[in-house]
Motif scaffolding. Structure first.
Motif, PDB file in Angstrom:
ATOM      1  N   THR A 148       0.180  16.841   3.973  1.00  0.00           N
ATOM      2  CA  THR A 148      -0.085  15.346   3.847  1.00  0.00           C
ATOM      3  C   THR A 148       1.074  14.644   2.863  1.00  0.00           C
ATOM      4  N   ILE A 149       1.728  13.488   3.446  1.00  0.00           N
ATOM      5  CA  ILE A 149       2.885  12.993   2.769  1.00  0.00           C
ATOM      6  C   ILE A 149       2.338  11.535   2.213  1.00  0.00           C
ATOM      7  N   LEU A 150       2.664  11.454   1.017  1.00  0.00           N
ATOM      8  CA  LEU A 150       2.515   9.972   0.270  1.00  0.00           C
ATOM      9  C   LEU A 150       3.756   9.240  -0.069  1.00  0.00           C
ATOM     10  N   GLU A 151       3.787   8.208   0.435  1.00  0.00           N
ATOM     11  CA  GLU A 151       5.309   7.626   0.268  1.00  0.00           C
ATOM     12  C   GLU A 151       5.059   5.876  -0.011  1.00  0.00           C
ATOM     13  N   GLY A 152       6.014   5.429  -0.495  1.00  0.00           N
ATOM     14  CA  GLY A 152       5.940   3.738  -0.449  1.00  0.00           C
ATOM     15  C   GLY A 152       5.358   3.385  -2.098  1.00  0.00           C
ATOM     16  N   TYR A 153       5.425   4.223  -2.944  1.00  0.00           N
ATOM     17  CA  TYR A 153       5.422   3.836  -4.255  1.00  0.00           C
ATOM     18  C   TYR A 153       6.615   3.113  -4.974  1.00  0.00           C
ATOM     19  N   THR A 154       6.420   2.180  -5.403  1.00  0.00           N
ATOM     20  CA  THR A 154       7.530   1.275  -5.956  1.00  0.00           C
ATOM     21  C   THR A 154       7.775   1.235  -7.408  1.00  0.00           C
ATOM     22  N   GLY A 155       6.965   1.850  -8.099  1.00  0.00           N
ATOM     23  CA  GLY A 155       6.963   1.867  -9.444  1.00  0.00           C
ATOM     24  C   GLY A 155       7.939   3.117 -10.242  1.00  0.00           C
ATOM     25  N   ALA A 156       7.866   3.357 -11.286  1.00  0.00           N
ATOM     26  CA  ALA A 156       8.551   4.445 -12.000  1.00  0.00           C
ATOM     27  C   ALA A 156       8.433   5.780 -11.469  1.00  0.00           C
ATOM     28  N   THR A 157       9.631   6.508 -11.343  1.00  0.00           N
ATOM     29  CA  THR A 157       9.506   7.857 -10.812  1.00  0.00           C
ATOM     30  C   THR A 157       8.505   8.820 -11.445  1.00  0.00           C
ATOM     31  N   PRO A 172       0.882  -1.192   0.112  1.00  0.00           N
ATOM     32  CA  PRO A 172      -0.009   0.091   0.192  1.00  0.00           C
ATOM     33  C   PRO A 172       0.770   1.393   0.125  1.00  0.00           C
ATOM     34  N   ILE A 173       0.191   2.506  -0.566  1.00  0.00           N
ATOM     35  CA  ILE A 173       0.944   3.677  -0.485  1.00  0.00           C
ATOM     36  C   ILE A 173       0.488   4.248   0.839  1.00  0.00           C
ATOM     37  N   ILE A 174       1.638   4.877   1.578  1.00  0.00           N
ATOM     38  CA  ILE A 174       1.242   5.306   3.022  1.00  0.00           C
ATOM     39  C   ILE A 174       0.894   6.687   2.820  1.00  0.00           C
ATOM     40  N   CYS A 175      -0.128   7.076   3.571  1.00  0.00           N
ATOM     41  CA  CYS A 175      -0.621   8.573   3.573  1.00  0.00           C
ATOM     42  C   CYS A 175      -0.711   9.005   4.947  1.00  0.00           C
TER      43      CYS A 175
END
Length: 107
Positions: free
Chosen positions: A47-56, A33-36
Motif C-alpha cells: 500500500t502506497i500513500l503519497e501526496g502529502y504537502t506538509g513537512a517531511t 487528498p492523500i492518495i492511497c
C-alpha cells in the motif's frame, strides 16, 4: 501484595512522581487528498500513500504511527509511505479519523 507495595517496602523513602508524556499531534492538514493506492511488487502486495504537502518530519511520524498500529513493516522513501500488505481500508479509516482527506486509487 501488589508490585507498588513491594517497591514501597524496598524503597520506603522514594516518592512517586507522575511523568506527563506529550505526543506530537500537530500534523499539518492539507486541502488536497492523500492518495492511497495498491500495487504488487515482486508478487507481494503493498500500500502506497503519497501526496502529502506538509513537512517531511510530520509524514515520517505519520508513517511510524501507521506501521505501529497495524503491526506491519514499511518504509518512507521519496515522500511516499510504503506499507507491506493491502491495508487500504484500515489506513483510510485511520487517516479520516485524524481529519485527512483520502482518495483511493487502483481497485
Amino acid at each position: 501484595m501488589d508490585l507498588k507495595d513491594q517497591l514501597k517496602n524496598l524503597f520506603p523513602e522514594h516518592k512517586e512522581t507522575e511523568e506527563v508524556v506529550k505526543e506530537k499531534t500537530n500534523i499539518w492538514m492539507q486541502d488536497d487528498p492523500i492518495i492511497c493506492k495498491y500495487e504488487k511488487r515482486k508478487g507481494k502486495p503493498i500500500t502506497i500513500l503519497e501526496g502529502y504537502t506538509g513537512a517531511t518530519e510530520d509524514f515520517k511520524i505519520l508513517a511510524k504511527e501507521i506501521k505501529t498500529k497495524l503491526s506491519v513493516g514499511g518504509s518512507f522513501k521519496d515522500d511516499k509511505i510504503i506499507i507491506q500488505g493491502d491495508f487500504r481500508d484500515k489506513i483510510m479509516k485511520m487517516l479520516t479519523n485524524k481529519g485527512f482527506k483520502v482518495k483511493r486509487v487502483g481497485g
